[in-house]
Design a protein around this motif. Structure first.
Motif, PDB file in Angstrom:
ATOM      1  N   GLY A  19       5.182 135.889  18.445  1.00  0.00           N
ATOM      2  CA  GLY A  19       5.729 135.512  17.152  1.00  0.00           C
ATOM      3  C   GLY A  19       6.334 134.121  17.144  1.00  0.00           C
ATOM      4  N   LEU A  20       6.900 133.770  15.993  1.00  0.00           N
ATOM      5  CA  LEU A  20       7.396 132.424  15.741  1.00  0.00           C
ATOM      6  C   LEU A  20       8.372 131.943  16.805  1.00  0.00           C
ATOM      7  CD1 LEU A  20       7.698 129.987  13.765  1.00  0.00           C
ATOM      8  CD2 LEU A  20       9.500 131.309  12.620  1.00  0.00           C
ATOM      9  N   ARG A  21       9.293 132.775  17.223  1.00  0.00           N
ATOM     10  CA  ARG A  21      10.348 132.351  18.150  1.00  0.00           C
ATOM     11  C   ARG A  21      10.061 132.845  19.571  1.00  0.00           C
ATOM     12  NH1 ARG A  21      13.129 130.173  14.260  1.00  0.00           N
ATOM     13  NH2 ARG A  21      13.337 131.260  12.274  1.00  0.00           N
ATOM     14  N   MET A  76       9.249 122.867  16.525  1.00  0.00           N
ATOM     15  CA  MET A  76       9.299 123.620  15.280  1.00  0.00           C
ATOM     16  C   MET A  76       9.505 122.664  14.110  1.00  0.00           C
ATOM     17  SD  MET A  76       9.260 127.011  14.607  1.00  0.00           S
ATOM     18  CE  MET A  76      10.164 127.853  15.902  1.00  0.00           C
ATOM     19  N   GLU A  77       8.633 122.754  13.119  1.00  0.00           N
ATOM     20  CA  GLU A  77       8.794 121.988  11.897  1.00  0.00           C
ATOM     21  C   GLU A  77       9.657 122.792  10.936  1.00  0.00           C
ATOM     22  OE1 GLU A  77       6.055 120.218   8.232  1.00  0.00           O
ATOM     23  OE2 GLU A  77       5.135 120.641  10.175  1.00  0.00           O
ATOM     24  N   ASP A 116      15.022 135.190   7.218  1.00  0.00           N
ATOM     25  CA  ASP A 116      14.762 134.235   8.297  1.00  0.00           C
ATOM     26  C   ASP A 116      14.607 132.845   7.694  1.00  0.00           C
ATOM     27  OD1 ASP A 116      14.394 133.239  10.811  1.00  0.00           O
ATOM     28  OD2 ASP A 116      12.464 134.205  11.173  1.00  0.00           O
ATOM     29  N   LYS A 117      14.759 131.861   8.535  1.00  0.00           N
ATOM     30  CA  LYS A 117      14.520 130.483   8.123  1.00  0.00           C
ATOM     31  C   LYS A 117      13.064 130.159   8.428  1.00  0.00           C
ATOM     32  CE  LYS A 117      16.676 125.950   8.133  1.00  0.00           C
ATOM     33  NZ  LYS A 117      17.721 125.080   8.711  1.00  0.00           N
ATOM     34  N   ILE A 118      12.370 129.547   7.477  1.00  0.00           N
ATOM     35  CA  ILE A 118      10.953 129.270   7.641  1.00  0.00           C
ATOM     36  C   ILE A 118      10.754 128.061   8.551  1.00  0.00           C
ATOM     37  CG2 ILE A 118       8.879 128.464   6.449  1.00  0.00           C
ATOM     38  CD1 ILE A 118       9.589 130.206   4.130  1.00  0.00           C
ATOM     39  N   GLY A 119       9.912 128.265   9.549  1.00  0.00           N
ATOM     40  CA  GLY A 119       9.561 127.184  10.458  1.00  0.00           C
ATOM     41  C   GLY A 119       8.091 127.261  10.800  1.00  0.00           C
ATOM     42  N   LEU A 147      -1.366 132.675  20.895  1.00  0.00           N
ATOM     43  CA  LEU A 147      -2.126 133.314  19.824  1.00  0.00           C
ATOM     44  C   LEU A 147      -1.200 133.650  18.659  1.00  0.00           C
ATOM     45  CD1 LEU A 147      -4.779 134.708  18.816  1.00  0.00           C
ATOM     46  CD2 LEU A 147      -3.959 136.787  19.944  1.00  0.00           C
ATOM     47  N   GLY A 148      -1.699 133.513  17.442  1.00  0.00           N
ATOM     48  CA  GLY A 148      -0.953 133.918  16.255  1.00  0.00           C
ATOM     49  C   GLY A 148       0.242 133.018  15.997  1.00  0.00           C
ATOM     50  N   ASP A 149       1.294 133.579  15.422  1.00  0.00           N
ATOM     51  CA  ASP A 149       2.471 132.791  15.051  1.00  0.00           C
ATOM     52  C   ASP A 149       3.096 132.080  16.246  1.00  0.00           C
ATOM     53  OD1 ASP A 149       2.135 133.535  12.456  1.00  0.00           O
ATOM     54  OD2 ASP A 149       3.919 134.811  12.321  1.00  0.00           O
ATOM     55  N   ALA A 150       2.938 132.620  17.442  1.00  0.00           N
ATOM     56  CA  ALA A 150       3.493 131.978  18.638  1.00  0.00           C
ATOM     57  C   ALA A 150       2.886 130.604  18.870  1.00  0.00           C
ATOM     58  CB  ALA A 150       3.271 132.848  19.872  1.00  0.00           C
ATOM     59  N   GLY A 151       1.658 130.401  18.382  1.00  0.00           N
ATOM     60  CA  GLY A 151       0.981 129.137  18.622  1.00  0.00           C
ATOM     61  C   GLY A 151       0.809 128.274  17.409  1.00  0.00           C
ATOM     62  N   TYR A 152       0.740 128.884  16.215  1.00  0.00           N
ATOM     63  CA  TYR A 152       0.399 128.066  15.044  1.00  0.00           C
ATOM     64  C   TYR A 152       0.853 128.716  13.749  1.00  0.00           C
ATOM     65  CZ  TYR A 152      -3.545 131.199  16.048  1.00  0.00           C
ATOM     66  OH  TYR A 152      -4.315 132.288  16.395  1.00  0.00           O
ATOM     67  N   CYS A 153       2.049 129.263  13.749  1.00  0.00           N
ATOM     68  CA  CYS A 153       2.571 129.892  12.537  1.00  0.00           C
ATOM     69  C   CYS A 153       2.407 128.959  11.346  1.00  0.00           C
ATOM     70  CB  CYS A 153       4.041 130.229  12.720  1.00  0.00           C
ATOM     71  SG  CYS A 153       4.809 130.887  11.234  1.00  0.00           S
ATOM     72  N   PRO A 154       1.659 129.376  10.316  1.00  0.00           N
ATOM     73  CA  PRO A 154       1.507 128.521   9.140  1.00  0.00           C
ATOM     74  C   PRO A 154       2.581 128.789   8.087  1.00  0.00           C
ATOM     75  CG  PRO A 154       0.052 130.386   8.934  1.00  0.00           C
ATOM     76  CD  PRO A 154       0.820 130.577  10.231  1.00  0.00           C
TER      77      PRO A 154
END
Length: 389
Positions: free
Chosen positions: A156-158, A171-172, A263-266, A281-288
């Protein structure tokens, strides 16, 4: 030769990869920090190629059974004046119909189909990874160990593993809070007919998904102090104080009794999805981000892409992962760019931008609406089938 593959993170991306790779005969272990999986979660819309891939996996009917109706959407100003009214059937005329489902519902469809085919370690995270030639030694949080030919990080994202081993990742920050969830309540809405309010620095979506249940999603521009996360009731009340009594009362009930996720969007930024025998893979690598509207579909597509390239060179996993990385980069760029455009369009920063959006969106022709709503969520047939033009 069949491989021992560890997937760290049993979310949508991880379980989709497990489904594809176990089907190729590989030995799959999934480790997840959760004590168990549930059907809870905020609402997502699985669109376009995400639906096609789930159908390819033989799971579309199960998804439909777990989904909620989605027929019409009204884009509104804060005083309930209509900006645009759209039919999902008309909007999705030339692509697969979207499937509206809770994140937990989609996840549960995958899990139920897979749970007897793979090894799942609950309450387990990665403590250490060690390169050992063509394999990776893994130490888990409980002290146990395994040797893996490939480690897929889909946490996931984090992702802690990404932050530890992909030191160039970043993180953007969209300076936007996401608040979403579901509320069991009586309501006067029509099931399948949704409302999306567009306003300065905010967007609010209200989805009647059953006669006694409403899903709510809210985006609020917010930078700096994260304190409001701990005060959702006050945040919603202050943000929508000028809205109708019906909306304010609904948000009050949601903050008090709803199942809410905040959550805060990043957006993840990483130059290379592969490091040795480790692949993101997935949000861990390229969360849109949720603002792309394609987070779940992109996770599912990434899982298909990775498994596709592994199937081509199963005895050369490093080449497979390198090809996956090269293939995914332009696709990632497309959907992350869409997220930025959607943030600028649907969450205007000032009254002037809001007026411009209302005027142009209200006057948009069917062709122009397709360019806004549909074109950004599709892939070419060559991209879907991994054909180099």
């Amino acid at each position: 030769m069949k491989k021992n593959i560890l997937i760290s993170g049993g979310g949508i991306a991880g379980l989709t990869a497990a489904k594809f790779l176990s089907g190729q005969g590989h030995h799959i272990t999934v480790a997840d920090r959760a004590p168990s999986f549930t059907t809870a979660g905020f609402l997502i819309s699985l669109k376009s190629f995400g639906v096609r891939i789930m159908e390819e996996l033989g799971l579309k009917e199960e998804l439909k059974a777990a989904s909620s109706p989605s027929e019409f959407v009204s884009f509104l100003e804060k005083d309930d004046r209509i900006i645009q009214y759209l039919s999902y059937e008309k909007m999705n005329k030339n692509i697969e119909n979207s499937i509206l489902i809770s994140r937990g519902g989609l996840h549960n469809v995958l899990y139920d189909n897979l749970k007897h085919q793979i090894n799942i370690l609950f309450n387990t995270t990665i403590s250490d990874l060690r390169s050992e030639g063509d394999t990776t030694g893994v130490t888990f949080s409980d002290g146990s160990e395994m040797e893996a030919d490939l480690v897929i990080v889909s946490e996931g994202l984090r992702s802690a593993t990404r932050e530890r081993y992909f030191t160039d990742s970043g993180m953007e920050d969209f300076n936007t809070l996401y608040m979403g969830g579901r509320l069991r309540t009586e309501h006067s809405g029509t099931v399948g007919s949704f409302k999306i309010y567009i306003d300065v620095d905010k967007m609010l979506s209200i989805y009647p998904i059953a006669n006694d249940e409403i899903a709510i999603q809210c985006y609020l521009r917010h930078s700096g102090d994260p304190a409001p996360w701990n005060k959702p009731a006050e945040l919603l009340q202050s943000s929508f104080s000028s809205y109708s009594l019906e909306v304010r009362e609904l948000l009050s009930r949601f903050s008090q009794k709803g199942n809410m996720f905040i959550d805060k969007i990043g957006m993840v930024k990483v130059s290379d999805l592969v490091k040795g025998n480790i692949v993101l893979l997935g949000d861990a690598g390229y969360c849109p981000t949720a603002l792309s509207g394609m987070g779940a579909s992109l996770s599912i597509y990434g899982a298909k892409a990775l498994s596709h390239f592994i199937s081509k060179t199963p005895d050369d996993l490093r080449s497979a992962c390198s090809n996956y990385n090269q293939w995914m980069q332009p696709v990632i760029h497309k959907f992350q760019s869409n997220a930025r455009k959607n943030a600028a369009s649907f969450i205007p920063e000032n009254e002037q931008q809001l007026d411009q959006f209302v005027t142009s969106f209200k006057a948009a022709s069917d062709i122009e609406l397709k360019k806004i709503m549909t074109d950004p969520i599709v892939l070419s047939e060559d991209q879907f089938n991994f054909k180099i033009s």
